[in-house]
Scaffold this motif. Structure first.
Motif, PDB file in Angstrom:
ATOM      1  N   LYS A   1      11.889  61.797  88.449  1.00  0.00           N
ATOM      2  CA  LYS A   1      13.155  61.508  89.130  1.00  0.00           C
ATOM      3  C   LYS A   1      14.320  62.236  88.440  1.00  0.00           C
ATOM      4  N   ASN A   2      14.330  62.219  87.109  1.00  0.00           N
ATOM      5  CA  ASN A   2      15.403  62.916  86.394  1.00  0.00           C
ATOM      6  C   ASN A   2      15.413  64.405  86.698  1.00  0.00           C
ATOM      7  N   GLN A   3      14.224  64.977  86.807  1.00  0.00           N
ATOM      8  CA  GLN A   3      14.169  66.413  87.088  1.00  0.00           C
ATOM      9  C   GLN A   3      14.733  66.713  88.466  1.00  0.00           C
ATOM     10  N   PHE A   4      14.492  65.817  89.412  1.00  0.00           N
ATOM     11  CA  PHE A   4      15.006  66.055  90.762  1.00  0.00           C
ATOM     12  C   PHE A   4      16.498  65.787  90.841  1.00  0.00           C
ATOM     13  N   LEU A   5      16.953  64.688  90.255  1.00  0.00           N
ATOM     14  CA  LEU A   5      18.338  64.279  90.472  1.00  0.00           C
ATOM     15  C   LEU A   5      19.273  64.709  89.351  1.00  0.00           C
ATOM     16  N   ASP A   6      18.932  64.434  88.089  1.00  0.00           N
ATOM     17  CA  ASP A   6      19.866  64.719  87.002  1.00  0.00           C
ATOM     18  C   ASP A   6      19.846  66.186  86.592  1.00  0.00           C
ATOM     19  N   ALA A   7      18.641  66.692  86.283  1.00  0.00           N
ATOM     20  CA  ALA A   7      18.564  68.065  85.792  1.00  0.00           C
ATOM     21  C   ALA A   7      18.532  69.062  86.944  1.00  0.00           C
TER      22      ALA A   7
ATOM     23  N   VAL B   1      12.787  55.967  98.668  1.00  0.00           N
ATOM     24  CA  VAL B   1      12.506  56.720  99.892  1.00  0.00           C
ATOM     25  C   VAL B   1      13.592  56.446 100.927  1.00  0.00           C
ATOM     26  N   SER B   2      13.971  55.175 101.056  1.00  0.00           N
ATOM     27  CA  SER B   2      14.969  54.826 102.062  1.00  0.00           C
ATOM     28  C   SER B   2      16.328  55.457 101.769  1.00  0.00           C
ATOM     29  N   THR B   3      16.671  55.587 100.480  1.00  0.00           N
ATOM     30  CA  THR B   3      17.949  56.211 100.138  1.00  0.00           C
ATOM     31  C   THR B   3      18.075  57.555 100.831  1.00  0.00           C
ATOM     32  N   PHE B   4      16.961  58.288 100.847  1.00  0.00           N
ATOM     33  CA  PHE B   4      17.039  59.648 101.359  1.00  0.00           C
ATOM     34  C   PHE B   4      16.862  59.745 102.863  1.00  0.00           C
ATOM     35  N   VAL B   5      16.017  58.916 103.457  1.00  0.00           N
ATOM     36  CA  VAL B   5      15.742  59.117 104.881  1.00  0.00           C
ATOM     37  C   VAL B   5      16.554  58.208 105.805  1.00  0.00           C
ATOM     38  N   SER B   6      17.475  57.409 105.252  1.00  0.00           N
ATOM     39  CA  SER B   6      18.263  56.577 106.150  1.00  0.00           C
ATOM     40  C   SER B   6      19.582  57.280 106.465  1.00  0.00           C
TER      41      SER B   6
ATOM     42  N   ALA C   1      22.177  61.043  93.540  1.00  0.00           N
ATOM     43  CA  ALA C   1      21.525  60.854  94.831  1.00  0.00           C
ATOM     44  C   ALA C   1      22.490  61.216  95.958  1.00  0.00           C
ATOM     45  N   MET C   2      23.756  60.809  95.802  1.00  0.00           N
ATOM     46  CA  MET C   2      24.757  61.110  96.820  1.00  0.00           C
ATOM     47  C   MET C   2      24.902  62.627  96.983  1.00  0.00           C
ATOM     48  N   TYR C   3      24.989  63.311  95.839  1.00  0.00           N
ATOM     49  CA  TYR C   3      25.145  64.762  95.851  1.00  0.00           C
ATOM     50  C   TYR C   3      23.953  65.440  96.524  1.00  0.00           C
ATOM     51  N   ALA C   4      22.748  65.036  96.114  1.00  0.00           N
ATOM     52  CA  ALA C   4      21.551  65.671  96.662  1.00  0.00           C
ATOM     53  C   ALA C   4      21.482  65.477  98.178  1.00  0.00           C
ATOM     54  N   ARG C   5      21.840  64.274  98.625  1.00  0.00           N
ATOM     55  CA  ARG C   5      21.774  64.022 100.062  1.00  0.00           C
ATOM     56  C   ARG C   5      22.802  64.842 100.826  1.00  0.00           C
ATOM     57  N   LEU C   6      24.058  64.815 100.361  1.00  0.00           N
ATOM     58  CA  LEU C   6      25.089  65.554 101.082  1.00  0.00           C
ATOM     59  C   LEU C   6      24.741  67.039 101.128  1.00  0.00           C
ATOM     60  N   LYS C   7      24.108  67.495 100.075  1.00  0.00           N
ATOM     61  CA  LYS C   7      23.756  68.906 100.025  1.00  0.00           C
ATOM     62  C   LYS C   7      22.613  69.212 101.004  1.00  0.00           C
ATOM     63  N   LEU C   8      21.607  68.347 101.027  1.00  0.00           N
ATOM     64  CA  LEU C   8      20.475  68.574 101.917  1.00  0.00           C
ATOM     65  C   LEU C   8      20.893  68.413 103.374  1.00  0.00           C
ATOM     66  N   LEU C   9      21.767  67.447 103.635  1.00  0.00           N
ATOM     67  CA  LEU C   9      22.144  67.146 105.008  1.00  0.00           C
ATOM     68  C   LEU C   9      23.143  68.166 105.555  1.00  0.00           C
ATOM     69  N   ASP C  10      23.629  68.999 104.650  1.00  0.00           N
ATOM     70  CA  ASP C  10      24.663  69.977 104.950  1.00  0.00           C
ATOM     71  C   ASP C  10      25.088  70.085 106.419  1.00  0.00           C
ATOM     72  N   ASP C  11      24.188  70.572 107.283  1.00  0.00           N
ATOM     73  CA  ASP C  11      24.616  70.898 108.641  1.00  0.00           C
ATOM     74  C   ASP C  11      24.739  69.698 109.552  1.00  0.00           C
ATOM     75  N   SER C  12      24.044  68.647 109.213  1.00  0.00           N
ATOM     76  CA  SER C  12      24.093  67.493 110.109  1.00  0.00           C
ATOM     77  C   SER C  12      24.812  66.336 109.429  1.00  0.00           C
ATOM     78  N   ALA C  13      25.719  66.674 108.514  1.00  0.00           N
ATOM     79  CA  ALA C  13      26.390  65.639 107.733  1.00  0.00           C
ATOM     80  C   ALA C  13      26.973  64.576 108.645  1.00  0.00           C
ATOM     81  N   ALA C  14      26.702  63.351 108.325  1.00  0.00           N
ATOM     82  CA  ALA C  14      27.158  62.281 109.188  1.00  0.00           C
ATOM     83  C   ALA C  14      28.228  61.456 108.503  1.00  0.00           C
ATOM     84  N   TYR C  15      28.662  61.872 107.321  1.00  0.00           N
ATOM     85  CA  TYR C  15      29.618  61.063 106.575  1.00  0.00           C
ATOM     86  C   TYR C  15      31.022  61.658 106.637  1.00  0.00           C
ATOM     87  N   ASP C  16      32.010  60.784 106.771  1.00  0.00           N
ATOM     88  CA  ASP C  16      33.386  61.250 106.870  1.00  0.00           C
ATOM     89  C   ASP C  16      34.126  61.140 105.544  1.00  0.00           C
TER      90      ASP C  16
END
Lengths: 345, 256, 285
Positions: C243-249, B201-206, A60-75
């Motif tokens: 969820k696995n397809q989105f995050l893990d795979a 949902v919150s994980t991603f949009v917060s 989840a961390m990876y996906a977010r940092l990747k999506l947020l790329d340009d507006s990254a708010a994390y240091d």
């Protein structure tokens, strides 16, 4: 009404943060993985506020940092082992400036210059641990010394595995004599076949708190993270942590600075702060995982420092293997077999 | 018998619902770290909680978010249900379909697609993005609840109101709103409950500026769930119950 | 004149509703549909060219199994929620108006405790070393612990404990409207208790039942966190796969396609139900 106004101000304020306000360091980390005391002392000393937000998986961390790329708010973020190489290869990270880091030379030489980040250009180790075997010696007779022992019939229905695709396959690959980071489809298939035999024994997969099934009395033997084993022993003294002969799985959580961090200076300051022996010791005692800062070990409680579960001896680490990034193609193969394994096909 | 049977049944269900909560309350006073043994009476988890400022702040954020998300979604949801029920307009089925899709979308899909939209329009992630997302996934729950209530509703009442010269707004306010009041209450409670518990949902949009409680709790992966969360749950429960009793008492007094 | 007065309200409502749904439902879902037609890309998640690969991948019978398994769990959960919730809502409507709101709040208060925390409390009860087994053994009713945790039973208990208010609340809102005079009329016309129930109460509360079934069944299909914890996550549910397809795979097109097919399958199910209802003459909602 007051609160409504407050929320409005908050929402507006976010878009217009200026440098006049007190400095802020946005830390992105697992929950409860950094003691409040450390954050407070850092703020007292530097005046930098630490905003600590959390994620529940590397993915989840990876996906977010990747999506947020340009507006990254994390240091500052804390990915595990191979996520460092994955993120640096994809250009998500900023290089760490060694001149701004104090105390890097006190980090355990075994834990720097790893294949995931050969010259530690992008990462600085934070905490590390191993995944090994847990045995409830009150219920299990005889020795369990190797991953292969998990296939023993007597453990049918009493076995626990972590709910982590890579780790579970790692175990089977090692039992078959392959690397836990194999990208060879045939080896992965062999591991899958080996694991199907194991499925009958598995009572539960758990990666939320792997010590719990042992305490619940539901499982007697299986995988566990060393820190969880230490915590589990408080309630269940018979719980023993074993370094398997085929080699334990080693993981390392490291600090990295996302590419578009707004306050990289504060990030460097924070990393240096955490590398101080007294701070590192405080963290290790509070969290229960091992610190890579060598001088910190002297400051630890004797009992903690001599605990083999937390601080293994060199013999324990024979055959130990870090996970590496296996690339997308192999990942798809793993994912396919993982689904087949879980759906019982 | 006619009076006692329903009451016995109600009591039984309430008991079952509250047993796990009672366990949680008891173990929040347990000195031991895990729940499978009794280590003696202790307030250490309450002390730990009060020192855990981040968790307390996340709790307030969560409560405020749930309160606002439930209120906004009840408002919009009720209007949607009324529109679906009363007005003839094109695309009714499309509207219904969209609500169905929201209910059916796995959380992760909702999470990533909403994040993508927020990034497209350049919305700063924080309270506002969380509110928009939460209202959206609460909406179908409110609409369906209100629609169910309206479908049993006597059509002649609004007709009569209109014949008496009431305009649409007045009619809605004086005739329809009182009728759907129980459904509004039900919908609001559903929204509040859903919002208070959402994590994916919150994980991603917060964003870093606004962290909410479920994220903090679900992210305790490395160290396992801490007993502090039992203490937090207990306090929240006590607070809700006190507020309930207080409001009931005020209500009864004002009626007298 | 009257038309002019009512137009602005109507317009305002429709603009608000449509605006919200177009921005926050239609746009994201168009993105999902778009993603499902793209090619998986390790660097950027999705990229061109357009392809139907993701849908082709879904033809694997494994996913049908996963879907049916999830549907079974969700249906069982819905059924139990209905069996518990229907009499509950009825009984609630018989309590004096004054206490009803209080009781409704009391019903949802337990659900304001975080679901993960409540799930752990359930584990404390159901585990081999848990309170239930220890209690029963202390009473001498059983000799050795019964396996409750990490079974299908535990999963369904967990799901019911998560979703019960979503059945009861819509039911409550229709029972609240059930007028005593109708029941009395039915009685006066010579109908027995059972006949009154079947011919008067059930039809009048049917909209609430259907609403409750939707609010429980549909979310139950996608839940996976709590079922995983209580069931030992040995079985895949639809929610896990996606969820696995989105995050893990990191196969986003496939995850998106799976989500779309899930929505379509459930829509079809609801539609078929509606048709069958119409045929036997009961007019559903």
């Amino acid at each position: 009404m007051k609160r409504l106004v407050l929320a409005g101000v908050l929402a507006l304020g976010l878009s217009g943060c200026s440098s006049e306000e007190p400095q802020v360091l946005n830390l992105y980390n697992w929950s409860e993985y950094m003691p409040q005391e450390v954050l407070d002392r850092f703020t007292d000393e530097t005046g930098i506020q630490v905003v600590y937000t959390t994620y529940d998986s590397n993915e989840a961390m990876y996906a977010r940092l990747k999506l947020l790329d340009d507006s990254a708010a994390y240091d500052l973020a804390v990915p595990s082992t191979y996520y460092v190489s994955k993120m640096s290869n994809e250009g998500l990270l900023m290089a760490v400036d060694p001149s701004k880091i104090e105390g890097f030379d006190s980090v355990d030489p075994e834990l720097v210059n790893l294949p995931v980040d050969p010259e530690n250009k992008y990462s600085v180790p934070y905490l590390w641990g191993t995944t090994g075997i847990a045995v409830d010696t009150a219920d299990v007779e005889g020795d369990v010394t190797a991953w292969a022992d998990l296939w023993d019939e007597r453990f049918q229905g009493r076995l626990m595995m972590t709910n982590d695709m890579r780790e579970v396959f790692h175990v089977a690959l090692r039992v078959l004599g392959y690397s836990g980071n194999s990208t060879n489809p045939e080896e992965i298939e062999a591991a899958y076949n080996k694991l199907t035999e194991l499925m009958l024994s598995v009572r539960t997969f758990n990666s939320d708190a792997p010590r719990m099934p042992y305490l619940e009395g539901e499982t007697d033997v299986g995988m566990i993270w060393n820190g969880e084993a230490v915590m589990g022993r408080e309630a269940l003294p018979a719980l023993e942590y074993v370094y398997p002969e085929e080699g334990t799985i080693v993981w390392l959580d490291s600090f990295v600075i996302p590419k578009n961090a707004k306050n990289p200076d504060a990030a460097h300051q924070f990393i240096s702060f955490v590398l101080r022996p007294e701070i590192a010791a405080l963290i290790s005692e509070d969290i229960g995982y091992a610190t890579p800062v060598v001088p910190a070990r002297e400051l630890l409680d004797e009992e903690v420092a001599n605990d083999r579960a937390s601080y293994p001896t060199p013999e324990d680490m024979v055959n130990a293997e870090f996970q590496t990034d296996i690339g997308d193609e192999a990942l798809q193969v793993y994912a396919k077999y993982w689904e087949m394994l879980k759906s019982g096909q | 018998m006619n009076r006692w049977l329903p009451r016995t049944y109600l009591t039984l269900v309430y008991l079952l619902l509250y047993i796990p909560i009672a366990v949680l309350v008891v173990f929040s006073f347990n000195d031991s770290r895990t729940g499978y043994e009794w280590g003696g009476l202790s307030l250490r988890w309450y002390e730990a909680l009060f020192n855990n400022r981040a968790m307390v702040r996340a709790m307030w954020n969560s409560l405020w978010l749930a309160l606002s998300a439930a209120t906004v979604s009840t408002l919009i949801g009720a209007l949607t249900a009324l529109a679906l029920h009363r007005y003839r307009f094109r695309g009714k089925n499309v509207l219904n379909g969209m609500l169905f899709v929201v209910m059916m979308s796995p959380e992760i899909v909702l999470a990533i697609s909403l994040l993508a939209v927020f990034l497209l329009v350049g919305l700063q992630l924080g309270y506002v993005s969380l509110l928009l997302a939460h209202v959206t996934f609460c909406l179908p729950f409110v609409v369906i609840t209100v629609m169910a209530r309206l479908s049993g509703f006597d059509e002649r009442l609004p007709e009569a109101a209109r014949d008496l010269g009431a305009n649409d707004f007045t009619m809605t306010r004086t005739v329809l709103i009182p009728v759907i009041m129980p459904a509004l209450l039900a919908g609001w409670l559903l929204g509040f409950t859903l919002s208070l518990d959402d994590v994916v949902v919150s994980t991603f949009v917060s964003g870093p500026s606004y962290e909410i409680l479920p994220l903090r709790i679900y992210s305790m992966v490395r160290v396992g769930l801490k007993p502090e969360v039992n203490a937090l749950g207990t306090l929240l429960l006590a607070f809700s119950l006190v507020m309930l009793i207080l409001s009931q008492w005020i209500l009864l007094r004002s009626k007298r | 004149m009257r038309n002019l007065m009512q137009q602005p309200f109507r317009t305002a409502v429709l603009v608000l509703v449509w605006g919200w749904l177009l921005f926050l439902v239609l746009t994201p879902n168009l993105l999902v549909v778009g993603a499902s037609l793209m090619t998986r890309d390790p660097a950027t998640f999705i990229s061109l060219p357009l392809t139907l690969d993701a849908y082709r991948q879904l033809l694997n019978p494994l996913y049908l199994d996963v879907f049916l398994n999830s549907l079974y769990m969700a249906a069982m959960t819905t059924l139990i929620c209905l069996l518990v919730g229907y009499p509950f809502a009825w009984a609630l409507s018989k309590v004096g108006k004054r206490h009803q709101v209080l009781l409704i709040f009391l019903l949802v208060v337990p659900f304001w405790t975080n679901s993960l925390v409540r799930t752990y409390a359930l584990k404390l009860i159901l585990a081999t070393n848990g309170l239930l087994n220890n209690g029963l053994m202390a009473l001498g009713w059983i000799d050795e612990p019964v396996q409750l945790l990490y079974t299908e039973f535990a999963v369904i208990i967990g799901l019911v404990y998560l979703l019960l208010p979503f059945m009861i609340l819509p039911l409550y809102s229709v029972f609240e409207d059930l007028r005593e005079d109708l029941l009395r009329a039915s009685h006066d016309l010579g109908a027995g208790r059972l006949a009154t129930f079947v011919h008067v109460i059930v039809p009048l509360t049917l909209p609430g039942v259907l609403a409750g079934v939707m609010l429980v069944l549909l979310p139950a299909m996608g839940l996976f966190f709590v079922p995983d914890i209580l069931g030992g996550s040995r079985n895949l549910l639809v929610g896990n796969v996606i969820k696995n397809q989105f995050l893990d795979a990191r196969n986003w097109p496939f995850g998106a396609a799976a989500s779309i097919m899930l929505t379509l399958a459930m829509a079809l199910l609801m539609f078929a139900h509606k048709l069958s209802k119409r045929r036997i003459g009961e007019d559903g909602v």
